[in-house]
Design an enzyme around this catalytic site. Structure first.
Site, PDB file in Angstrom:
ATOM      1  N   HIS A  84      44.956  56.628  79.150  1.00 37.57           N
ATOM      2  CA  HIS A  84      45.798  57.811  78.982  1.00 37.57           C
ATOM      3  C   HIS A  84      44.969  58.870  78.274  1.00 37.57           C
ATOM      4  O   HIS A  84      44.330  58.595  77.260  1.00 37.57           O
ATOM      5  CB  HIS A  84      47.048  57.502  78.144  1.00 37.57           C
ATOM      6  CG  HIS A  84      47.859  58.733  77.891  1.00 37.57           C
ATOM      7  ND1 HIS A  84      48.732  59.230  78.815  1.00 37.57           N
ATOM      8  CD2 HIS A  84      47.868  59.585  76.846  1.00 37.57           C
ATOM      9  CE1 HIS A  84      49.271  60.352  78.345  1.00 37.57           C
ATOM     10  NE2 HIS A  84      48.762  60.586  77.149  1.00 37.57           N
ATOM     11  N   ASP A 163      62.742  58.835  75.687  1.00 38.82           N
ATOM     12  CA  ASP A 163      61.640  59.782  75.480  1.00 38.82           C
ATOM     13  C   ASP A 163      61.820  61.029  76.332  1.00 38.82           C
ATOM     14  O   ASP A 163      61.555  62.140  75.879  1.00 38.82           O
ATOM     15  CB  ASP A 163      60.292  59.131  75.806  1.00 38.82           C
ATOM     16  CG  ASP A 163      59.180  60.166  75.692  1.00 38.82           C
ATOM     17  OD1 ASP A 163      58.961  60.643  74.563  1.00 38.82           O
ATOM     18  OD2 ASP A 163      58.587  60.539  76.718  1.00 38.82           O
ATOM     19  N   ARG A 170      62.412  68.250  71.772  1.00 43.39           N
ATOM     20  CA  ARG A 170      61.300  68.642  70.887  1.00 43.39           C
ATOM     21  C   ARG A 170      60.643  69.917  71.378  1.00 43.39           C
ATOM     22  O   ARG A 170      60.227  70.762  70.595  1.00 43.39           O
ATOM     23  CB  ARG A 170      60.275  67.507  70.816  1.00 43.39           C
ATOM     24  CG  ARG A 170      60.760  66.307  70.001  1.00 43.39           C
ATOM     25  CD  ARG A 170      59.877  65.103  70.247  1.00 43.39           C
ATOM     26  NE  ARG A 170      58.493  65.387  69.972  1.00 43.39           N
ATOM     27  CZ  ARG A 170      57.454  64.831  70.623  1.00 43.39           C
ATOM     28  NH1 ARG A 170      57.665  63.936  71.567  1.00 43.39           N
ATOM     29  NH2 ARG A 170      56.226  65.152  70.315  1.00 43.39           N
ATOM     30  N   SER A 185      55.951  58.787  71.714  1.00 40.09           N
ATOM     31  CA  SER A 185      56.313  59.274  73.039  1.00 40.09           C
ATOM     32  C   SER A 185      55.315  58.771  74.086  1.00 40.09           C
ATOM     33  O   SER A 185      55.693  58.187  75.113  1.00 40.09           O
ATOM     34  CB  SER A 185      56.335  60.811  72.995  1.00 40.09           C
ATOM     35  OG  SER A 185      56.315  61.371  74.279  1.00 40.09           O
ATOM     36  N   LYS A 189      55.872  55.157  76.893  1.00 45.88           N
ATOM     37  CA  LYS A 189      55.738  55.189  78.356  1.00 45.88           C
ATOM     38  C   LYS A 189      54.629  54.253  78.823  1.00 45.88           C
ATOM     39  O   LYS A 189      54.778  53.566  79.838  1.00 45.88           O
ATOM     40  CB  LYS A 189      55.476  56.630  78.813  1.00 45.88           C
ATOM     41  CG  LYS A 189      56.726  57.497  78.689  1.00 45.88           C
ATOM     42  CD  LYS A 189      56.472  58.948  78.974  1.00 45.88           C
ATOM     43  CE  LYS A 189      55.738  59.625  77.856  1.00 45.88           C
ATOM     44  NZ  LYS A 189      55.812  61.062  77.785  1.00 45.88           N
TER      45      LYS A 189
HETATM   46  N1  URA Z   1      52.668  63.911  75.838  1.00 43.80           N
HETATM   47  C1  URA Z   1      53.747  63.110  75.751  1.00 43.80           C
HETATM   48  O1  URA Z   1      54.020  62.333  76.647  1.00 43.80           O
HETATM   49  N2  URA Z   1      54.505  63.183  74.640  1.00 43.80           N
HETATM   50  C2  URA Z   1      54.247  64.024  73.619  1.00 43.80           C
HETATM   51  O2  URA Z   1      54.962  64.032  72.648  1.00 43.80           O
HETATM   52  C3  URA Z   1      53.122  64.859  73.736  1.00 43.80           C
HETATM   53  C4  URA Z   1      52.351  64.773  74.854  1.00 43.80           C
END
Ligand code: URA
Length: 425
Positions: A84, A163, A170, A185, A189
Site C-alpha cells: 500500500h 471506514d 473526516r 483507516s 481495509k
Molecule cells: N487513505 C485512506 O484510506 N485513509 C485515510 O485516512 C487517508 C488516506
C-alpha cells in the site's frame, strides 16, 4: 454494552483512553446510524487533538474490520502479499510491481482506490486501458489471482463500511490529518482484504500526505504496529515524494511508463523502487531464494504476468491508449542544473489538466497529464522543454501553468531526499 456518546466524547476530549468496549460500541453505533454525524465528528476531532494509544488504535482498527467482511485467500496455493502506498505524484509503482511479484511466485490481491486531489489513483490509471474492468466479484478476483498471480481491483462496499462512512465525514470536518485515524483507516481495509503480508510505501515530501520524514515515520510505525497486532507481517519503506516518481504523471502516460519498466527499461527511480518493494513483499511472504524481481523484469516473466492480469480483467494489453488533443511545452528559463522540481506543483498541474478529480463523482481524462523531460540533478539548456503538458482542451493550460509557478528552479545545488529514506519493521 451501550454507552452514552457524550461520555465517550468527553473521555477523549479530556485526554483519557477509550476502553475496548467504548471503541467497539462507538464504531458499531456510528456504522448503524445510532451515533449522530455531529457526535462522530466531535469524537474524531478529539482523537485528532488528543491522539490514541497503540492499544486504542489496534482496537479501533479491529472494530472497523469487523464492520464488514474479511476476505479469505486460503484456497490459493501461493502465499499472499500486498503493498500500500500512502499516495504520491507519478506513483504508478503498483502497475509494474504486482505482476513482478506474481512472476516471483507470490499472489497479490490488491484492492485499490481512485485518486482524489493531486495524487492519482491506481484504478484511474488502469482504466485508460481499453476494456479493463475495476469492479470484480470475490469469485472473479479469486479467478484472476489463480490465473495471473495478481489482481488489482476496486474494494466492494462490504469491506470496512465503517471506514467508508468515517472517511467521508473526516473529509468535511478537518479531521483527515490524524495519524491514528489515517493509520486505522488504511490498515482496516488492508487487513480486511485478507493479505498475509503487507509492505507499506509511506511517502514523505511536498507531494505526500506527510510533508516531513518525522511525521511519515510516525505514521509508518503506527501502521506496522497495527499490522503486527493483527497477525499480518508488515514492513514499511519511507520513500521520497519531494519530486514526482519517474517521468510521467497522469493516467495513460503512467501506464505507458509502467510497460517500459516491465519491458526491462523505464526510469531508474521507478525501477529501483519497484525492485526494492518487490523484494520486501517476497521476504514478508517468506519467499526468498526464488527468482529475484530484477530478473523477472529482465527475462520477460513480469511482462507475461502483466498481460495475463490485464487480459483476465477484460483489458487489451496491445490496444492503443488514449492520446491528448492538445500539448504545451514548458521551457527551461536558463541553462544549468535543474535543482528542484516540486512534486506538489506538478501534481496540482496534472490534476488541473484533467488527470484527477475535484469531487469523487467526477470523471477523469485518461489522456491528460505531464511528461517530464528532466529530473532534479539533470543539466538543461535554456529554451529546452522541461515539461510537456497534455490535455483534452487547450483552455486547461492556464490554470495548470499557474500551479507550476515557483515549482521548478534551474541553478544552485539540487535538493533531493534519498529515494529510500528508511525501513521500519
Ligand atoms: N487513505 C485512506 O484510506 N485513509 C485515510 O485516512 C487517508 C488516506
Amino acid at each position: 454494552m451501550i454507552f452514552d456518546a457524550v461520555d465517550v466524547i468527553r473521555t477523549k476530549r479530556d485526554g483519557g483512553s477509550l476502553s475496548p468496549e467504548q471503541i467497539d460500541w462507538a464504531v458499531d453505533a456510528y456504522t448503524q446510524g445510532t451515533i449522530a454525524e455531529e457526535q462522530m465528528a466531535s469524537l474524531a476531532m478529539a482523537i485528532l487533538l488528543r491522539g490514541m494509544t497503540r492499544a486504542e488504535v489496534a482496537r479501533w482498527t479491529d472494530a472497523m474490520i469487523r464492520s464488514g467482511e474479511r476476505m479469505d485467500w486460503s484456497r490459493l496455493s501461493r502465499p499472499t502479499t500486498d503493498k500500500h502506498s500512502t499516495g504520491g505524484v507519478g506513483d504508478k509503482i503498483t502497475l509494474p510491481l504486482a505482476p513482478t511479484v506474481a512472476a516471483c511466485g507470490a499472489a497479490v490481491p490488491q484492492l485499490s482506490g481512485r485518486g482524489l486531489g493531486h495524487t492519482g489513483g491506481t484504478l484511474d490509471k488502469l482504466e485508460s486501458i481499453p476494456g479493463w474492468r475495476a469492479s470484480l466479484s470475490n469469485e472473479e478476483m479469486l479467478d484472476v489471482l489463480a490465473k495471473a498471480g495478481a489482481v488489482v481491483c476496486a474494494a466492494g462496499s462490504g469491506l470496512a463500511p465503517a471506514d467508508r462512512k468515517l472517511y467521508a465525514l473526516r473529509d468535511v470536518t478537518g479531521t483527515v490529518e490524524s495519524i491514528p485515524l489515517i493509520a486505522s483507516s488504511i490498515m482496516s481495509k488492508k487487513i480486511a482484504e485478507g493479505t498475509g503480508a503487507l509492505v507499506l510505501d509511506v511517502k514523505a515530501g511536498s507531494g505526500a500526505f506527510m510533508k516531513n520524514a518525522d511525521d511519515a515515520r510516525e505514521l509508518a510505525r503506527t501502521m506496522v504496529g497495527i499490522g503486527t497486532d493483527h497477525g499480518v507481517r508488515t514492513v514499511a519503506l519511507l520513500t521520497a515524494m519531494d519530486t514526482p516518481l519517474g517521468r510521467a504523471v497522469g493516467n495513460a502516460v503512467e501506464v505507458t511508463e509502467s510497460v517500459e519498466v516491465l519491458a526491462g527499461g523505464g526510469p531508474s527511480d521507478v525501477v529501483e523502487l519497484t525492485v526494492a518493494l518487490a523484494r520486501e513483499m517476497l521476504a514478508a511472504a517468506d519467499l526468498t531464494g526464488g527468482k529475484d524481481p530484477a530478473e523477472a523484469l529482465r527475462d520477460g516473466s513480469a511482462m507475461d504476468a502483466w498481460r495475463l492480469m490485464i487480459t483476465a480483467q477484460g483489458g487489451d494489453p496491445d490496444a492503443a491508449l488514449p492520446t491528448p488533443n492538445e500539448s504545451h511545452d514548458v521551457l527551461a528559463p536558463e541553462s544549468g542544473v535543474l535543482s528542484r522540481l516540486d512534486a506538489y506543483g506538478v501534481g496540482v498541474a496534472a490534476w488541473r489538466l484533467g488527470a484527477g478529480r475535484a469531487r469523487k463523482e467526477d470523471p477523469v481524462s485518461h489522456a491528460a497529464g505531464i511528461t517530464l523531460h528532466a529530473k532534479p540533478g539533470d543539466t538543461v539548456r535554456e529554451g529546452q522543454p522541461l515539461l510537456t503538458l497534455h490535455a483534452d482542451s487547450a483552455d486547461r493550460f492556464e490554470r495548470a501553468l499557474e500551479a507550476l509557478e515557483g515549482a521548478y528552479e534551474v541553478g544552485g545545488e539540487p535538493e533531493r531526499l534519498p529515494l529510500i529514506i528508511d525501513r521500519i519493521a
